[in-house]
Design a protein around this motif. Structure first.
Motif, short mmCIF file in Angstrom:
data_model
loop_
_atom_site.label_atom_id
_atom_site.label_comp_id
_atom_site.label_asym_id
_atom_site.label_seq_id
_atom_site.Cartn_x
_atom_site.Cartn_y
_atom_site.Cartn_z
N VAL A 32 22.14 21.05 33.31
CA VAL A 32 22.24 20.27 33.18
C VAL A 32 22.47 19.64 35.09
CG1 VAL A 32 25.01 18.90 33.97
CG2 VAL A 32 24.03 20.17 32.03
N HIS A 65 25.75 4.57 29.39
CA HIS A 65 26.13 6.49 29.03
C HIS A 65 26.99 5.87 27.97
CE1 HIS A 65 23.00 7.59 31.59
NE2 HIS A 65 23.13 6.49 32.03
N GLU A 73 28.73 -4.29 23.69
CA GLU A 73 30.48 -4.99 24.30
C GLU A 73 29.92 -4.67 25.45
OE1 GLU A 73 33.32 -2.45 23.92
OE2 GLU A 73 35.01 -3.57 24.92
N PRO A 202 23.45 10.22 18.79
CA PRO A 202 24.04 8.90 19.65
C PRO A 202 24.71 9.84 21.01
CG PRO A 202 24.94 10.11 18.05
CD PRO A 202 24.15 10.42 17.73
N GLY A 203 25.26 8.23 22.01
CA GLY A 203 25.65 8.49 23.28
C GLY A 203 24.93 7.49 24.03
N ALA A 249 25.20 10.45 31.75
CA ALA A 249 25.07 11.75 30.35
C ALA A 249 24.28 12.25 29.45
CB ALA A 249 26.02 10.68 29.36
N GLU A 252 22.26 13.51 27.24
CA GLU A 252 21.88 12.85 26.54
C GLU A 252 20.85 11.91 27.23
OE1 GLU A 252 24.06 11.76 24.07
OE2 GLU A 252 25.39 13.02 24.16
N PRO B 17 28.53 16.39 38.58
CA PRO B 17 27.82 17.73 37.37
C PRO B 17 27.28 19.42 38.15
CG PRO B 17 26.50 15.82 36.99
CD PRO B 17 27.34 14.88 38.52
N HIS B 65 34.60 8.76 24.35
CA HIS B 65 32.99 9.08 24.35
C HIS B 65 32.26 8.58 25.31
CE1 HIS B 65 33.29 11.30 20.48
NE2 HIS B 65 34.84 10.49 20.70
N ALA B 66 33.22 8.87 26.72
CA ALA B 66 32.24 8.78 27.93
C ALA B 66 32.51 9.38 29.04
CB ALA B 66 32.22 6.96 27.94
N GLU B 67 31.96 9.59 30.53
CA GLU B 67 32.82 10.51 30.71
C GLU B 67 33.89 9.02 31.58
OE1 GLU B 67 32.83 10.87 34.01
OE2 GLU B 67 31.29 9.37 35.31
N VAL B 70 34.58 6.05 33.26
CA VAL B 70 35.16 5.68 31.93
C VAL B 70 36.64 5.61 31.15
CG1 VAL B 70 34.52 3.79 29.72
CG2 VAL B 70 32.81 4.99 31.62
N GLU B 73 39.03 3.95 33.55
CA GLU B 73 39.05 2.31 33.39
C GLU B 73 39.75 2.20 32.00
OE1 GLU B 73 35.64 0.88 32.70
OE2 GLU B 73 35.83 -1.31 33.26
N GLY B 200 30.92 22.23 31.32
CA GLY B 200 29.72 21.15 30.58
C GLY B 200 29.25 20.34 31.23
N ALA B 201 28.59 19.59 30.16
CA ALA B 201 28.19 18.44 30.68
C ALA B 201 28.78 17.26 30.93
CB ALA B 201 27.40 17.85 29.55
N PRO B 202 28.32 16.15 31.46
CA PRO B 202 29.71 15.24 31.85
C PRO B 202 28.77 14.73 30.44
CG PRO B 202 27.33 14.75 33.01
CD PRO B 202 27.63 16.32 32.85
N GLY B 203 29.59 13.01 30.45
CA GLY B 203 29.77 12.36 28.56
C GLY B 203 30.65 11.87 27.67
N ILE B 228 35.59 -0.14 23.91
CA ILE B 228 35.64 1.33 24.59
C ILE B 228 36.40 1.10 25.73
CG2 ILE B 228 34.27 0.18 26.39
CD1 ILE B 228 33.99 3.89 25.69
N LEU B 229 37.53 -0.13 26.14
CA LEU B 229 38.10 0.61 27.47
C LEU B 229 39.85 0.76 26.27
CD1 LEU B 229 37.35 -2.32 29.63
CD2 LEU B 229 36.97 -0.27 30.04
N ALA B 249 29.95 10.29 20.35
CA ALA B 249 28.52 11.58 20.70
C ALA B 249 28.44 12.50 20.76
CB ALA B 249 28.77 11.54 22.71
N GLU B 252 27.88 15.77 22.44
CA GLU B 252 29.10 16.08 23.62
C GLU B 252 29.85 17.19 22.96
OE1 GLU B 252 28.49 15.26 26.83
OE2 GLU B 252 26.35 13.87 26.38
#
Lengths: 393, 393, 393, 393
Positions: A32, A65, A73, A202-203, A249, A252, B17, B65-67, B70, B73, B200-203, B228-229, B249, B252
C-alpha cells in the motif's frame, strides 16, 4: 482468517461480483503506497492512461473510489442540473433505478419503459426526442444485469448526439465482455468498473467524460464539490500536479492495474470472443434443458449473463440452494422486480470460458433432477458442446 | 505490473495511507466472493461483529464501502437534519472541514476554533453549550491528522452527553493506535477505518452508531436513502436477512478481517503501547535534532503522528525530496492550512515500532545535513534510544 | 495461520534467508501449474533463459530444485570423479565444508587453508598448481558467508584455466549483489540461488555449467543419475522436448521468475551499487561504534555481509537477543567455526539500501548501550551518513 | 511476469502437481523468515507437530526440503544398509522405480512384480516372506500414481510387522485423499508431501519414522550424513535446540502450514469423502462414455486418480491437446511404462469436488467427439450425476 461454518462455493458463476483472475487478486496484495508520494502519483497516472487505452479514449480515465452504483449516483448528481430535462430509458431494474437518481436532480424526468425482458427500440427514442425537444440528457443502461438484456446503445447514441443531448451510458457489466466503448455509442459519460467482465474486485468505478459533459457539469450550479458525489473533484486527479480530493482506494487501484493488464495482454477481441462463445454455449444448453431464456428474443441476450426463467413450480431459492449443496456451484438471483422470476449465470472474466457453460448446464441440470424434474441433461451438454466445437480454435 | 520510472520508497513513515501489514495485504488477495452467497453473508456478519469487538461495542459495526472521508460526509448527511444546530469543534484542517459538511445539512453551525497547533478545551465547550442550549449535535475530531494533535474527546463527550446532544467523533487516525473507543467518549457516531492504525488499506469506513443516533436519523426527513451518503441504508446490512444496498468492496472486507485479527491477536494494549513508545522516542529524537514540535504542548501530540515545524529557511518539499532521494524514506506533508508549515512522521500499524523512530530521526537528520544544516544526529539518536531502552521489555 | 507466541522480527538484516521483495513473495502465490503442461514447459524455459541473461551466459541456466547447499553437494557428486585430484580452497566454513564433499568423491583432495578472516591469495594457488600438476578440479567459495569475506576468484580463475583444470565456484551469496558472473572468473561450474542477493526465497539452486564441465561429467562413471545429486539428469530439463526428472518446485520457479525480473528491471549495476553503498556505510558505522571488522583487511569484506567481531566480554547470543528484544531487528550469528566469534549484518536484496545501514548501526549501538557498553552511536551514525551522502544520487 | 504465448490452462485436473487451494498459495507469499530466528524455529516446530497431528503420529513429522521423489531416494539411502535384503513390491512405475534405488544400497533386492494395472496380493507377500526369511525391509507404494491403482498396504503391513521386517510406504498421492496413515499400515517409514491431496505446492516431503527405523539407520554404517540424502541429519531439526542442517525451504514450509490447516479445519473425514465421491462419479461417467478403466478391477482404483485406457486408434497426445484446445482442461499422461497407454484424471485437493467429475466427463467426452468418436456424453453425465445425487448431503 475468520472460520465460517458455511463452506465456500466451489465455482462461482454469478453476474458480479465474479471470481477474480488470480493475477488480479495477487496484485491487490501489493504494498500500500502513500498517495502523495511521487511513485504512487506516477503509478496512478499510468493506470488512468491504461484504462483510457482499454476504453479507447484519449484522456486518462476518471477513477472513482467506490463501486459503480456509487459512480452512477455521482454521475447523476454531477451531470444533471435543476434545469435539465432527462430522458431515462428503463428496460430493467437498473435502468428504472437510474431514473430515481435522475429525478433527484433534474427539472423533469421523462421515461421510456419496456417490459424487463425486452429492449428499448431506437425508434421509441427517436419518437420521444421529437416530442420532447427539451430533453438535454438521455440515460441508458447497456446491459441491464438483473435482466441479462442488452439495449442498442450504439443506435440510440447516434440519435441522442443528433438531438444535441448528452448521453450517459451504464456499461458496468458489458464493457470488456463485448465490443462496446464510449465512442461506439457516442457516450458523454460512460460508466464501468473492474469487478465484472474485467474479472477484478468491485470497489472502483471507471468513467469517461466528454468535453461537452465536463462543460455541462461546470455550468451546473448544483454540481457537488467536496463530496463523494462529485465527478469534477476528481477531474484532474490523475495528474501529478493535482492532489487527490480524498484518499484513493490504493489496493483497488493495484487490482485495476492488473485487471487492465490482463485484458490488454490477452487482447480485447480474444476476451470478447470467449465471453460470446461461453454465452452461446450456455444458452444452447439451458434451452436444451427445457428452460426458457428470460430475454424475449435471444439476440438481446447479453454475452456476459444468461438469464433464464425460474421453471414453473420451483423457486429460485430452492434451485440455488440445491445447486450449491450438490455441486458447489453458485449463480445469481434476479434483483428487485426480477427477483424470484429468473436466475442468472454469469459469463464474466475468468469464467467466460466455454468449459463453464458445461459446468452451468450440467450442475443446473443435475439440480433440476434432484428437485424432481425430468430434464435431458445429455441433450443439453450435446447442444452446448456443439456450439463450442463449432467455434473451432 | 506497470513499470514506473520512479523508484518505490524503501520505508514509508506517513500518516496514512500507511505501510500495511503483510498479513493484511495477503488477505486482500483472497478469492472474491459473491455478496449474495451464504458464505459471504456469514463472513460479513462475522467481520462486522469482530469490528464491534475491537471497537468495544455491542452491535455489529457499520461498514461503509469507501474511505473514511466519505464515511464522514455520509455521517453528516445522514445525522444532521435541517432542524439541527450543530456545534463544530475545529482545531485543525479536518475539524474545520467537517464544519463545511455540517453547514450543508444543518439549520445552523456554531463553531469553536483554536489555532491548528492547539486543542479544544472542555471548558470552551461547556461555555458554548451554556450559551447555546439549542445545540443538538456536537462534532469533533479526536486526532486532527494534518496537525498531529489530540482533542480531549473523553471530557468533551461527557459534557455533550450531559447537555443531551449527540456527539459525532472522527477517530480515523487514533483508533487502534491508542486507548479510544466509542464508549470512552460517549460518542453517538464514531468513525474510523482500517487504513491508519489498524495497518490496512484505505477503502472502507467503520462506524458505530448509538440507538439515539439511529433514532435521530429516522427522524431526519432529509436523511439520504438509495445513496452512498446514507447510513440507514446499511444499518442492517450485516445481517443475512438484509440485502446489501450496493455491492460491498469484497477485497477490502477481506483486508478488514485480517486487520482486525492482527489487532486482536496481538492485543490492543500491546499495540497501543508500541504506538506510544515509538512516538515518544520520535519526539525525543526530533527535538534533540533541534526541531520544534508543531503541537503547542507535547501532551497533545498524538501517539500516532509526530508533526514538526518546517525549519526556517527550508521548505517541506525540498526536505521530503532529499530524504526520499538519499534514504528512500518518505514522510507526510501538512495538508491545506498546515501544508508547507509542518512535516509529519506517522506511527501507525506496522511502523509503530521503536526502530522506526530511529529510522525517522537518522534519515531526517541526515537530510538536514545534506541541506546544509548543522544538526546533532548523535544526540538525537541517543535521546530516542534512551526512551526506547527505558521502556524495558 | 499458526499462532506463535514469539513475536515476528520487525526488520531482518541477516545473511540469508533474507527479507524477500514483496513482488517475489507475491509471485510465489501464483497458481501451481502442472509440470507436463505446455504452459509450464514454456514458462520454465523462459525462466531458465532469463536466469542465463542475469548470469550473462548463453545456455539456459540449470535450475536445481533444492537450496544451494544441495546444489553444491550435487555439483561435487556429479563433477568429481574417482580419478580426480581436487584442489579445495578454504578461507571459511563453507570452503572448508566443500572439501568434505570433494573428499567423498575425489581420488585426492589437496587444500589451501587460510585463517577464516583472510582470503586465498592467487600466488598460493599458483604455487600449489605448480607443485601439483595433477590437479584436475579447483573449488572455491567467492563469498564465504560465515566469514563475510571475498576470495579473488577472478584472478584464481585465470590461473585455473591456464592450468587446464576445471573451476567450481560457489557464488551463492555474492551473485546479484556485486559484479560477478561465471565468465568473470572462468567458472566451469558456478553455483548461486534466488535466496540471497536476488532477494527471493531459498529453495532453488541456479547453476551454470561449461561445455568442458559437461564433458567431464559425461566421462565420470560415478556421476549419479536418477538422483537428486545428479546435474546431468537436469541438463536438458529446460527444453520442452525433455521431461523433468522429478517434479520441479513450481512455486519456487514462480518466485525465481519474479526475482530475475526484479533484478533485471532495476538494472544489475544499480543493484550492485546499493549493495556496495549499504555495506560501506555499515562498515563505517560499526567501526565508529568501536567494533572491529572480522575480515583482516577491509578490502576483502563482502558488500553483501558485514561481519564484526563479538566484543570482548559479551556473547553473540546476548547481543542478538537484546537487539531483537529492544528493537525487533535481527542479524546473523556466525556458523560452525565462526559461531560465537562474530556477528553478521546482511546487505542482500531489499535491505541492501543505505537506510538499513543506519538501522543496523543504531540498533546495534543501542543494544551495546543496553548491555552496559559505552559506545558513541552518534559518531557511528555520522560516519555511516557521511558515506551515504557522499554517494550523491 | 514472463509473458508466455501459450495460454494458461483453465482447469487443471492432473494427478500432481495439482491446482493448489488459494489459501495455500496465499500462505506461500508470507514473509520469508530467517531460519535461525526464534520466531521461525517456533513456527517450524508447530508445523512439524501439526503434520504429526494430520498423520496421526506422536513425534513431530520429519520435513525434508525437496519433493517426495527426493524424499524417497533419501529414505532408501538412509534406511537400506549394505547388509539388508529388501523386498520391493512393484505394481507400477513408481514401485518399480523404488527398486532401483533399493538396489543401489541393499545387499540384495527381491521383488514381487505384477502387471501395472493390478495390485500386489497380501498372499504373494506372505509367500515371499516365508521363502525369504532374511528380508529385513519391505517397500511398497500405496497409490502407484502412474497407474491410478492402490495396493493393500494395511494387510501387507501386518504381514511385514509379523515378519519382523521394516516397512517403507510411499503414500505420496494417497495420504489426505483417503483414510491412510502410518499406523494403519504399520509403516516404519511413511512418505508423503503437500503437493498432492493436501492441495499444496510440490517442494517438500513429509516423513514419519518409527523408533525401529531410526535404530536401523543408526546401525547403518552407510547412512549418509551432511547430505540431502540423509534422514538422520534432520531427525531433530524440528527442535529449537537443533540447528537446521541446511536452509529449509521457508516458503514451502509456509505453504505446508496452510495446507495442514486447510485439511484439519475442513476435517479429514470430510476431505476423504469428497475425494471418494468425485472419483466414483468420474469412474461412472467415463465408463458410460464407453471408456475402459485402466485398473483391472474397479475396487483397486484410487479415489485420488482415475486412470483410463487410451481408446484404440487415438493417442494420449492428441486427446490431451484437443481437450486443452477446446475446453482448457488438462489431465495427466501416463508415465514411463504407462505413457501412451492411459490418461489420468486427478481428484486431489481443491478439484476433489464432484463438479469436477462433471467437468472431466463433459470435456473428455466433447474431445472424443471432436476426434470423431461417437460417444454418449449425456449418458456419461447422467451416470456421474446419479452418483453425486445419491450421495445426498
Amino acid at each position: 482468517m475468520t472460520k465460517i461454518s458455511v463452506k465456500e462455493p466451489v465455482i462461482t458463476l454469478t453476474a458480479g461480483p465474479v471470481q477474480a483472475y488470480p493475477r488480479i487478486t495477487r496484485a491487490m496484495s501489493r504494498p500500500v503506497h502513500y498517495d502523495f508520494d511521487v511513485y504512487f502519483q506516477a503509478f496512478y497516472e499510468e493506470v488512468a492512461r491504461k484504462a483510457a487505452t482499454a476504453l479507447r479514449v484519449e484522456a486518462p480515465a476518471l477513477i472513482l473510489h467506490a463501486e459503480p452504483a456509487v459512480g452512477l449516483e455521482a454521475a447523476a448528481a454531477s451531470l444533471i442540473s435543476p434545469d435539465d430535462v432527462v430522458l431515462n430509458l428503463a428496460s430493467g431494474v437498473y435502468g428504472k433505478g437510474f431514473g430515481y437518481w435522475a429525478a433527484r436532480y433534474a427539472k423533469e424526468v421523462v421515461e421510456i419503459e419496456v417490459p424487463y425482458n425486452d429492449d428499448i427500440k431506437p425508434e421509441q427514442v427517436a419518437d420521444m426526442l421529437r416530442r420532447r425537444p427539451d430533453v438535454a440528457i438521455v440515460t441508458a443502461v447497456h446491459h441491464d444485469t438483473p435482466s441479462g438484456t442488452l439495449n442498442p446503445v450504439e443506435e440510440i447514441g447516434r440519435l441522442v448526439r443528433d438531438h444535441g443531448a448528452l448521453f450517459l451510458v451504464d456499461a458496468v457489466s458489458s464493457f470488456a465482455g463485448m465490443d462496446i466503448h464510449p465512442d461506439d455509442c457516442c457516450a458523454d459519460i460512460f460508466v464501468t468498473g473492474p469487478g465484472k467482465c474485467l474479472g477484478g474486485a468491485p470497489g472502483l468505478t471507471l468513467v469517461t467524460v466528454s468535453e461537452r459533459a465536463w462543460a455541462h457539469m461546470e455550468g451546473n450550479s448544483a454540481c457537488p464539490s467536496a463530496s463523494i458525489l462529485s465527478l469534477t473533484d476528481w477531474k484532474n486527479a490523475w495528474s501529478k500536479e493535482a492532489a487527490f480530493p480524498f484518499t484513493p482506494a490504493i489496493a483497488e487501484v493495484n487490482g485495476l492495474d492488473a485487471a487492465l493488464d490482463a485484458y490488454l495482454d490477452e487482447g480485447p477481441e480474444t476476451v470478447w470472443a470467449r465471453h460470446d462463445l461461453t454465452a452461446r454455449a450456455c444458452r444452447a444448453g439451458v434451452q436444451a434443458l427445457g428452460l426458457t431464456l428470460w430475454p424475449v428474443r435471444e439476440e438481446i441476450a447479453a454475452p456476459t449473463t444468461t438469464a433464464i426463467r425460474v421453471p414453473e413450480g420451483l423457486t429460485d431459492e430452492e434451485i440455488v440452494a440445491a445447486m450449491r449443496d450438490s455441486f458447489g456451484t453458485i449463480i445469481s438471483y434476479g434483483r428487485a422486480e426480477t427477483k424470484g422470476k429468473l436466475l442468472r449465470i454469469g459469463h464474466m472474466g475468468p469464467v467466460a470460458e466455454p468449459v463453464y457453460a458445461l459446468v452451468a448446464v450440467t450442475t443446473l441440470g443435475g439440480t433440476l433432477k434432484r428437485l424432481g424434474r425430468k430434464v435431458d441433461v445429455g441433450a443439453a451438454v450435446d447442444a452446448a458442446t456443439a456450439v463450442i466445437l463449432a467455434a473451432g480454435t
